[in-house]
Scaffold this motif. Structure first.
Motif, PDB file in Angstrom:
ATOM      1  N   GLU A 169       3.279 -13.283   8.202  1.00  0.00           N
ATOM      2  CA  GLU A 169       2.380 -14.130   8.993  1.00  0.00           C
ATOM      3  C   GLU A 169       1.107 -13.380   9.369  1.00  0.00           C
ATOM      4  N   ILE A 170       1.261 -12.131   9.826  1.00  0.00           N
ATOM      5  CA  ILE A 170       0.072 -11.377  10.254  1.00  0.00           C
ATOM      6  C   ILE A 170      -0.746 -10.932   9.041  1.00  0.00           C
ATOM      7  N   LYS A 171      -0.088 -10.702   7.904  1.00  0.00           N
ATOM      8  CA  LYS A 171      -0.802 -10.370   6.656  1.00  0.00           C
ATOM      9  C   LYS A 171      -1.734 -11.507   6.267  1.00  0.00           C
ATOM     10  N   GLU A 172      -1.247 -12.728   6.398  1.00  0.00           N
ATOM     11  CA  GLU A 172      -2.081 -13.886   6.089  1.00  0.00           C
ATOM     12  C   GLU A 172      -3.164 -14.096   7.139  1.00  0.00           C
ATOM     13  N   GLN A 173      -2.811 -13.817   8.383  1.00  0.00           N
ATOM     14  CA  GLN A 173      -3.732 -14.045   9.497  1.00  0.00           C
ATOM     15  C   GLN A 173      -4.993 -13.208   9.359  1.00  0.00           C
ATOM     16  N   ILE A 174      -4.850 -11.943   8.988  1.00  0.00           N
ATOM     17  CA  ILE A 174      -6.037 -11.080   8.896  1.00  0.00           C
ATOM     18  C   ILE A 174      -6.396 -10.744   7.449  1.00  0.00           C
ATOM     19  N   HIS A 175      -5.792 -11.487   6.515  1.00  0.00           N
ATOM     20  CA  HIS A 175      -6.166 -11.424   5.096  1.00  0.00           C
ATOM     21  C   HIS A 175      -6.072 -10.016   4.517  1.00  0.00           C
ATOM     22  N   ILE A 176      -4.902  -9.404   4.640  1.00  0.00           N
ATOM     23  CA  ILE A 176      -4.646  -8.134   3.959  1.00  0.00           C
ATOM     24  C   ILE A 176      -4.381  -8.448   2.486  1.00  0.00           C
ATOM     25  N   LYS A 177      -5.209  -7.899   1.610  1.00  0.00           N
ATOM     26  CA  LYS A 177      -5.066  -8.180   0.184  1.00  0.00           C
ATOM     27  C   LYS A 177      -4.069  -7.217  -0.439  1.00  0.00           C
ATOM     28  N   ALA A 178      -2.891  -7.730  -0.784  1.00  0.00           N
ATOM     29  CA  ALA A 178      -1.832  -6.932  -1.401  1.00  0.00           C
ATOM     30  C   ALA A 178      -0.838  -7.884  -2.030  1.00  0.00           C
ATOM     31  N   PRO A 179      -0.128  -7.442  -3.072  1.00  0.00           N
ATOM     32  CA  PRO A 179       0.860  -8.324  -3.712  1.00  0.00           C
ATOM     33  C   PRO A 179       1.949  -8.785  -2.753  1.00  0.00           C
ATOM     34  N   SER A 180       2.388  -7.882  -1.873  1.00  0.00           N
ATOM     35  CA  SER A 180       3.439  -8.237  -0.918  1.00  0.00           C
ATOM     36  C   SER A 180       3.401  -7.260   0.246  1.00  0.00           C
ATOM     37  N   ILE A 181       4.201  -7.550   1.264  1.00  0.00           N
ATOM     38  CA  ILE A 181       4.261  -6.650   2.423  1.00  0.00           C
ATOM     39  C   ILE A 181       5.052  -5.395   2.107  1.00  0.00           C
ATOM     40  N   GLU A 182       5.664  -5.314   0.941  1.00  0.00           N
ATOM     41  CA  GLU A 182       6.361  -4.104   0.507  1.00  0.00           C
ATOM     42  C   GLU A 182       5.436  -3.123  -0.197  1.00  0.00           C
ATOM     43  N   THR A 183       4.181  -3.517  -0.423  1.00  0.00           N
ATOM     44  CA  THR A 183       3.210  -2.628  -1.062  1.00  0.00           C
ATOM     45  C   THR A 183       2.973  -1.397  -0.203  1.00  0.00           C
ATOM     46  N   LEU A 184       2.949  -0.219  -0.828  1.00  0.00           N
ATOM     47  CA  LEU A 184       2.687   1.018  -0.089  1.00  0.00           C
ATOM     48  C   LEU A 184       1.225   1.058   0.354  1.00  0.00           C
TER      49      LEU A 184
END
Length: 496
Positions: free
Chosen positions: A377-392
């Motif tokens: 949810e927070i990844k989408e909220q602030i638009h972190i560009k990454a394939p997934s939240i498991e990305t290093l």
């Protein structure tokens, strides 16, 4: 003008991520080409291919019209291609002169180093570019900004054909930016080709001949820097119009006290006192060396205090470590995102939840589903560009690493949130998003302190401005009509 460099059909994949998509770019001899785009657009990846740090998966690199394979940074340098990075690379325990000549050939005779000549030549280089830095000073005794300028001098001594500047002004004050631009002007006159990456659009307009725009791994367009406006460039970068950079400020007064310090002092800061109300945004500005970051470190318990008191909601608290700061409701999002902000070898998910790990534990077990849902949810909220939240985190661009730092701060839900350079190295679209998030936090009653080296940012985001000079408060601007660049600069240079 002759083409010095041509990139044709460049492709790059990182596992499932298509980082560069059929990139075509021509660079002409002696020009300054700006390369712009949002964080994650592929700018740094493209330059790493050009400097041999990454291997392309497809496409052709032509240098002087000849197909060239660049297999390593050393090979790139032999071809005359050099890069100045956003974070300077140097050996802290060596002197300025030793760092400048480190790796250069031809300066030993029979196994002996001609130190007198080396120090003289290094000092000559410092003087030539107008740097008030002594060649015998150890790098560890210089400021971050001075180290950056020294490494640029080292690079320019090699007489490169193509110089890549990647966010070179991120750690520089306005005065030091002027010095850098004088250096760039000198090499422009000498006919050196420059590729310049920056999120500070005013720099792009000032020094570039053309502007190449990237978006989502593709080259969108290349524009002549003639009659080009800020809005036009932002539209190309984002693929949309940016309605407003700064949210509308809420009206005070912020009378309910959230945070107060009285008489804080140590070897870096001297008799610092101020208060921040609930929901208020206090900006802190000052020249490089004004000890803004040192103040944040002292409040957060990283640096030891010699005297002074800290109050949270009127109650005095003792803070001798970051753990005690967090426990009392203070959270610091640090300036050095790579060194202090994120754990590079851990995932986005792990980094974000570190700041409030107890929330995701129950009877000694991690609540995986809750943790995953929250971070997505927070990844989408602030638009972190990454394939997934498991990305290093080490696999993210610098700007997206900074967004992870912001996500950690939001997760902590602090009473007092200190942002040290919250938008350093972040593109204009992401800046606007972070400014909105800061205002939302303040709207929920969080006391926010924003430390910034950009006066426009500080004026645009803050309700009040505190100006520092040499570890002391030089002045406080409390009325919006008084928060001008002229007043800030006057306080920056005023004797305490």
């Amino acid at each position: 003008m002759n083409k010095i460099l041509s990139l044709k059909g460049i492709e790059k994949y990182f596992q499932a991520v298509h980082a560069l998509k059929n990139i075509d770019l021509d660079v002409y001899e002696g020009e300054t080409l700006a390369l712009v785009g949002e964080n994650g657009a592929g700018k740094s990846t493209l330059m790493k291919i050009l400097t041999g740090a990454h291997k392309k998966d497809a496409g052709t690199v032509l240098l002087d019209g000849k197909e060239t394979e660049i297999g390593s940074p050393l090979q790139a340098k032999r071809l005359g291609i050099y890069q100045a990075y956003q974070r300077a690379e140097y050996v802290p325990e060596l002197t300025v002169a030793e760092n400048i000549f480190l790796g250069e050939e031809g300066y030993t005779k029979g196994g002996f180093v001609p130190w007198k000549a080396i120090y003289a030549k290094a000092q000559q280089s410092m003087d030539e570019y107008g740097l008030a830095i002594r060649a015998k000073t150890k790098m560890k005794d210089l400021s971050v900004a001075q180290c950056q300028l020294v490494t640029i001098v080292k690079m320019l001594r090699q007489n490169p054909r193509i110089v890549i500047f990647d966010e070179p002004t991120a750690v520089l004050s306005d005065n030091e930016v002027d010095i850098l631009f004088r250096m760039i002007e000198q090499i422009q006159k000498a006919g050196t080709t420059i590729i310049y990456i920056s999120h500070r659009l005013e720099e792009i307009f000032k020094i570039s001949h053309r502007v190449a725009v990237m978006r989502d791994g593709a080259m969108v367009t290349t524009l002549e820097n003639k009659n080009l406006t800020n809005d036009m460039l932002v539209n190309h970068m984002l693929g949309r119009k940016l309605t407003a950079m700064f949210p509308e400020k809420r009206k005070g007064p912020f009378t309910e006290e959230a945070f107060r310090i009285e008489g804080l002092a140590n070897e870096n800061i001297h008799d610092i006192s101020f208060r921040v109300g609930k929901g208020e945004i206090l900006g802190i500005v000052g020249l490089v060396g004004s000890k803004r970051t040192e103040l944040a470190r002292a409040i957060y318990g990283i640096d030891r205090l010699e005297s002074g008191s800290v109050y949270i909601e009127g109650k005095q608290v003792k803070i001798r470590s970051p753990y005690e700061a967090i426990k009392n409701g203070i959270f610091l999002a640090p300036e050095d995102r790579k060194g202090e902000g994120v754990v590079a070898e851990r995932s986005i998910k792990e980094n974000v939840t570190y700041s409030d790990i107890d929330r995701f534990f129950s009877f000694g077990m991690v609540k995986r589903r809750q943790e995953t849902e929250y971070v997505n949810e927070i990844k989408e909220q602030i638009h972190i560009k990454a394939p997934s939240i498991e990305t290093l985190c080490r696999q993210l661009s610098g700007g997206n690493q900074q967004k992870v730092v912001v996500a950690k701060a939001l997760t902590a839900h602090p009473k007092v949130l200190i942002f040290d350079e919250p938008t350093q190295g972040i593109d204009v679209g992401a800046k606007a998003e972070i400014y909105t998030l800061i205002h939302q936090l303040a709207g929920q009653g969080t006391a926010v302190i924003v430390i910034s080296s950009e006066t426009e940012e500080a004026i645009g985001i803050a309700d009040r401005l505190l100006v520092m000079r040499e570890g002391k408060i030089s002045g406080m601007l409390t009325e919006e009509q008084d928060m001008t660049s002229e007043n800030i600069i006057a306080l920056m240079y005023r004797s305490n």
